[in-house]
Design a protein around this motif. Sequence first.
Motif, PDB file in Angstrom:
ATOM      1  N   ALA A 227       8.280   3.415  -6.354  1.00 35.30           N
ATOM      2  CA  ALA A 227       7.557   4.593  -6.891  1.00 35.30           C
ATOM      3  C   ALA A 227       6.378   4.312  -7.570  1.00 35.30           C
ATOM      4  O   ALA A 227       5.447   5.208  -7.624  1.00 35.30           O
ATOM      5  N   GLY A 228       6.273   3.137  -8.001  1.00 32.00           N
ATOM      6  CA  GLY A 228       4.953   3.023  -8.965  1.00 32.00           C
ATOM      7  C   GLY A 228       3.815   2.455  -8.347  1.00 32.00           C
ATOM      8  O   GLY A 228       2.688   2.123  -8.866  1.00 32.00           O
ATOM      9  N   ALA A 229       4.039   1.963  -6.844  1.00 37.05           N
ATOM     10  CA  ALA A 229       3.104   1.157  -6.193  1.00 37.05           C
ATOM     11  C   ALA A 229       1.632   2.263  -5.956  1.00 37.05           C
ATOM     12  O   ALA A 229       0.709   1.581  -6.048  1.00 37.05           O
ATOM     13  N   ALA A 230       1.930   3.366  -5.629  1.00 42.10           N
ATOM     14  CA  ALA A 230       0.601   4.397  -5.805  1.00 42.10           C
ATOM     15  C   ALA A 230      -0.127   4.318  -6.899  1.00 42.10           C
ATOM     16  O   ALA A 230      -1.381   4.120  -6.633  1.00 42.10           O
ATOM     17  N   ALA A 231       0.291   4.436  -8.242  1.00 43.02           N
ATOM     18  CA  ALA A 231      -0.383   4.404  -9.346  1.00 43.02           C
ATOM     19  C   ALA A 231      -1.133   2.982  -9.480  1.00 43.02           C
ATOM     20  O   ALA A 231      -2.164   2.953 -10.117  1.00 43.02           O
TER      21      ALA A 231
ATOM     22  N   ALA B 144       0.673  -1.232  -0.139  1.00 40.19           N
ATOM     23  CA  ALA B 144      -0.026   0.031   0.063  1.00 40.19           C
ATOM     24  C   ALA B 144       0.862   1.177  -0.089  1.00 40.19           C
ATOM     25  O   ALA B 144       1.778   1.400   0.794  1.00 40.19           O
ATOM     26  N   VAL B 145       0.521   2.085  -0.966  1.00 38.65           N
ATOM     27  CA  VAL B 145       1.133   3.572  -1.092  1.00 38.65           C
ATOM     28  C   VAL B 145      -0.133   4.121  -1.120  1.00 38.65           C
ATOM     29  O   VAL B 145      -0.436   4.355  -2.491  1.00 38.65           O
ATOM     30  N   TRP B 146      -0.771   5.118  -0.168  1.00 37.09           N
ATOM     31  CA  TRP B 146      -1.772   5.880  -0.296  1.00 37.09           C
ATOM     32  C   TRP B 146      -1.273   7.424  -0.664  1.00 37.09           C
ATOM     33  O   TRP B 146      -0.869   8.219   0.217  1.00 37.09           O
ATOM     34  N   GLN B 147      -1.106   7.778  -2.000  1.00 36.26           N
ATOM     35  CA  GLN B 147      -0.272   9.083  -2.251  1.00 36.26           C
ATOM     36  C   GLN B 147      -1.028  10.062  -1.657  1.00 36.26           C
ATOM     37  O   GLN B 147      -2.215  10.321  -1.849  1.00 36.26           O
ATOM     38  N   GLY B 148      -0.276  11.185  -1.305  1.00 38.32           N
ATOM     39  CA  GLY B 148      -0.672  12.410  -0.451  1.00 38.32           C
ATOM     40  C   GLY B 148      -1.381  12.295   0.997  1.00 38.32           C
ATOM     41  O   GLY B 148      -1.722  13.183   1.592  1.00 38.32           O
ATOM     42  N   SER B 149      -1.221  10.974   1.547  1.00 36.46           N
ATOM     43  CA  SER B 149      -1.887  10.905   2.758  1.00 36.46           C
ATOM     44  C   SER B 149      -0.602  11.240   3.896  1.00 36.46           C
ATOM     45  O   SER B 149       0.693  11.003   3.511  1.00 36.46           O
ATOM     46  N   PRO B 150      -0.984  11.669   5.005  1.00 38.66           N
ATOM     47  CA  PRO B 150       0.266  11.870   6.060  1.00 38.66           C
ATOM     48  C   PRO B 150       1.085  10.537   6.124  1.00 38.66           C
ATOM     49  O   PRO B 150       2.289  10.885   6.470  1.00 38.66           O
ATOM     50  N   GLY B 151       0.780   9.285   5.849  1.00 40.64           N
ATOM     51  CA  GLY B 151       1.559   8.128   6.307  1.00 40.64           C
ATOM     52  C   GLY B 151       2.419   7.757   4.672  1.00 40.64           C
ATOM     53  O   GLY B 151       2.891   6.646   5.025  1.00 40.64           O
TER      54      GLY B 151
END
Length: 217
Positions: free
Chosen positions: A170-174, A91-98
């Motif tokens: 780097a591509g996980a969020a997409a 998981a990579v939630w782009q733009g989240s605090p975490g």
Amino acid sequence: MRSLLRATALLAAATALAACPVPAGATTHAAPADRAPYVALEHPQPVPESGRAEAVEFFWYDCVHSQQLERPLQDWASRHRTDVVLRRVPAVWQGSPGERAQLGHARLYYTLERLDLVDRLQLTAFRSIREQREDLTTEDGAVSWALRQGVDAEVFREAYRSAEVGELTAGAAATFRRYEITELPSVVVRGRFRTSPSSAGGVDEMPAVLDRLVQQG
């Protein structure tokens, strides 16, 4: 109600306030009796032409439900070695605090994958992060942890720094966005159908749903 649950899940994921981004009220994961235990993606994704079905798991090391699914998923994948290819995406939630911590965990996962250590160390990583609250979001922290698991530190560090691992991280969020992920864990089968604890009726019910999705082709 469904739109409210979806919005709540997205809010939890974006703000990282919950241990795992799941819909509100999904504590028992009771699936509605009149709804299929999976959903069809609005935008189906391409799959490899390998002759085997592809199952893509989306998980988060700091998610209790992802941790609970790991052993059943490993057992399920073992039973389907001849007809299913299992792929995992952290998981990579782009733009989240975490996001920064999620990127660190994603790099840890892809390093384990590059070294063919996922089957051996995935559950250990969950326990170290969730239960022991180890910080494995940095290179030094991850290398120290790997060394304690019997992995050569320099081999691990080289993989951690590799261009391949960097690109995958780097591509996980997409990838999360393309597969329309709103709940963790989620598994997408054949690039078309997605199931999760709230859809299936619980983590324990997910393997049976995956069997059904593989069989229906």
